[in-house]
Design a protein around this motif. Structure first.
Motif, short mmCIF file in Angstrom:
data_model
loop_
_atom_site.label_atom_id
_atom_site.label_comp_id
_atom_site.label_asym_id
_atom_site.label_seq_id
_atom_site.Cartn_x
_atom_site.Cartn_y
_atom_site.Cartn_z
N PHE A 49 42.19 40.96 44.53
CA PHE A 49 41.38 41.92 45.28
C PHE A 49 42.04 42.22 46.63
O PHE A 49 42.19 43.38 47.01
CB PHE A 49 39.98 41.31 45.48
N TRP A 50 42.47 41.17 47.31
CA TRP A 50 43.12 41.34 48.61
C TRP A 50 44.45 42.07 48.47
O TRP A 50 44.77 42.96 49.27
CB TRP A 50 43.33 39.97 49.25
N MET A 51 45.25 41.72 47.45
CA MET A 51 46.56 42.34 47.27
C MET A 51 46.46 43.82 46.94
O MET A 51 47.34 44.59 47.29
CB MET A 51 47.34 41.59 46.18
N LYS A 52 45.40 44.22 46.27
CA LYS A 52 45.24 45.61 45.85
C LYS A 52 44.31 46.41 46.76
O LYS A 52 43.98 47.55 46.45
CB LYS A 52 44.71 45.66 44.42
N GLN A 53 43.91 45.82 47.88
CA GLN A 53 42.89 46.45 48.71
C GLN A 53 43.30 47.84 49.21
O GLN A 53 42.44 48.70 49.39
CB GLN A 53 42.50 45.54 49.87
N ASP A 54 44.59 48.09 49.42
CA ASP A 54 45.03 49.39 49.93
C ASP A 54 44.95 50.49 48.87
O ASP A 54 44.78 51.66 49.20
CB ASP A 54 46.46 49.29 50.46
N THR A 55 45.08 50.09 47.61
CA THR A 55 45.11 51.09 46.55
C THR A 55 43.86 51.08 45.67
O THR A 55 43.70 51.95 44.83
CB THR A 55 46.33 50.86 45.63
N LEU A 56 43.01 50.12 45.88
CA LEU A 56 41.86 49.92 45.01
C LEU A 56 40.70 50.83 45.42
O LEU A 56 40.34 50.91 46.59
CB LEU A 56 41.42 48.47 45.08
N THR A 57 40.16 51.53 44.46
CA THR A 57 38.96 52.33 44.66
C THR A 57 37.90 51.80 43.71
O THR A 57 38.14 51.70 42.51
CB THR A 57 39.22 53.83 44.37
N ILE A 58 36.76 51.46 44.25
CA ILE A 58 35.67 50.91 43.44
C ILE A 58 34.68 52.02 43.17
O ILE A 58 34.17 52.65 44.09
CB ILE A 58 35.01 49.72 44.16
N ASN A 59 34.41 52.27 41.89
CA ASN A 59 33.52 53.36 41.49
C ASN A 59 32.08 52.90 41.31
O ASN A 59 31.30 53.59 40.68
CB ASN A 59 34.03 54.02 40.21
N TYR A 60 31.76 51.75 41.79
CA TYR A 60 30.40 51.22 41.78
C TYR A 60 30.33 50.21 42.92
O TYR A 60 31.14 50.30 43.84
CB TYR A 60 30.01 50.63 40.43
N SER A 61 29.48 49.26 42.89
CA SER A 61 29.35 48.33 44.02
C SER A 61 30.46 47.30 44.04
O SER A 61 31.02 46.94 43.00
CB SER A 61 28.00 47.63 43.96
N VAL A 62 30.76 46.80 45.23
CA VAL A 62 31.74 45.72 45.38
C VAL A 62 31.26 44.51 44.61
O VAL A 62 32.03 43.85 43.91
CB VAL A 62 31.95 45.39 46.88
N LYS A 63 29.97 44.22 44.71
CA LYS A 63 29.39 43.08 43.99
C LYS A 63 29.63 43.22 42.48
O LYS A 63 30.08 42.29 41.82
CB LYS A 63 27.89 43.00 44.28
N GLY A 64 29.33 44.39 41.93
CA GLY A 64 29.54 44.63 40.51
C GLY A 64 31.00 44.48 40.11
O GLY A 64 31.33 43.90 39.08
N PHE A 65 31.88 45.01 40.96
CA PHE A 65 33.31 44.91 40.70
C PHE A 65 33.75 43.45 40.66
O PHE A 65 34.47 43.03 39.75
CB PHE A 65 34.09 45.68 41.78
N LEU A 66 33.31 42.67 41.65
CA LEU A 66 33.72 41.27 41.71
C LEU A 66 33.17 40.45 40.54
O LEU A 66 33.90 39.65 39.95
CB LEU A 66 33.28 40.65 43.05
N PHE A 67 31.90 40.66 40.21
CA PHE A 67 31.32 39.90 39.10
C PHE A 67 32.00 40.28 37.78
O PHE A 67 32.27 39.41 36.95
CB PHE A 67 29.80 40.10 39.02
N LYS A 68 32.30 41.55 37.61
CA LYS A 68 32.99 41.99 36.38
C LYS A 68 34.40 41.39 36.34
O LYS A 68 34.87 40.94 35.29
CB LYS A 68 33.04 43.52 36.32
#
Length: 176
Positions: A49-68
């Motif tokens: 998550f940290w390594m991709k933070q500059d290029t990562l776009t989350i299309n729903y909640s951060v919580k949902g992304f992390l749990f998934k």
């Protein structure tokens, strides 16, 4: 349902880690059954998550992304663990057939060494291992007979297999 697109840079990564780490770890423990594995999985998810933070776009909640992400990482971990376990069992308990083609004396010596190595295991581990490998009992049958959980049986068989694998690794590299 509203879909939210959020750039990672708009959130504080430290806050996310501090807030979600305990929840994600408990979630992973429920999936893997192992605190140690779960902590490692969650840490790996946060590192990615940290390594991709500059290029990562989350299309729903951060919580949902992390749990998934943790859910998928746990599934990958469990698949790998099952594959490795199955491969180890096949390699190290079918070797009698391989040795048989080489030398009957060597086979007899190997059986003596295997028996000696099995008897070096802690008593419960030895008992469980013998019920599984020599008697062919299932994890459930062993758990019921010894009044312990199937997870304990699985862990003890894995522990014994790992020990025997290490014990006989040199033998296999020399003779096979």
């Amino acid at each position: 349902m509203k879909i939210v697109t959020e750039k990672i840079e708009s959130v504080n990564l430290d806050e996310i880690i501090n807030y979600y780490y305990p929840q994600l770890t408990l979630f992973a423990i429920k999936l893997t059954g192992s605190r140690e594995d779960s902590e490692e999985i969650v840490q790996d998810v946060f590192v990615r998550f940290w390594m991709k933070q500059d290029t990562l776009t989350i299309n729903y909640s951060v919580k949902g992304f992390l749990f998934k992400s943790v859910f998928n990482a746990c599934l990958d971990h469990l698949r790998k663990k099952a594959i490795i376990k199955k491969r180890n069992e096949q390699i190290f308990f079918d070797f009698k057939d391989v040795v048989q083609f080489h030398d009957p004396i060597l086979e007899e010596e190997l059986e003596i060494e295997i028996e000696k190595a099995i008897s070096e295991l802690p008593s419960q581990c030895e008992r469980i291992f013998r019920l599984k490998k020599q008697k062919g009992f299932s994890y459930k049958e062993i758990a019921d007979q010894l009044n312990i959980s199937e997870k304990t049986v699985e862990a003890q068989v894995y522990k014994a297999t790992k020990y025997l694998k290490r014990k006989f690794a040199l033998f296999f590299s020399i003779f096979l």
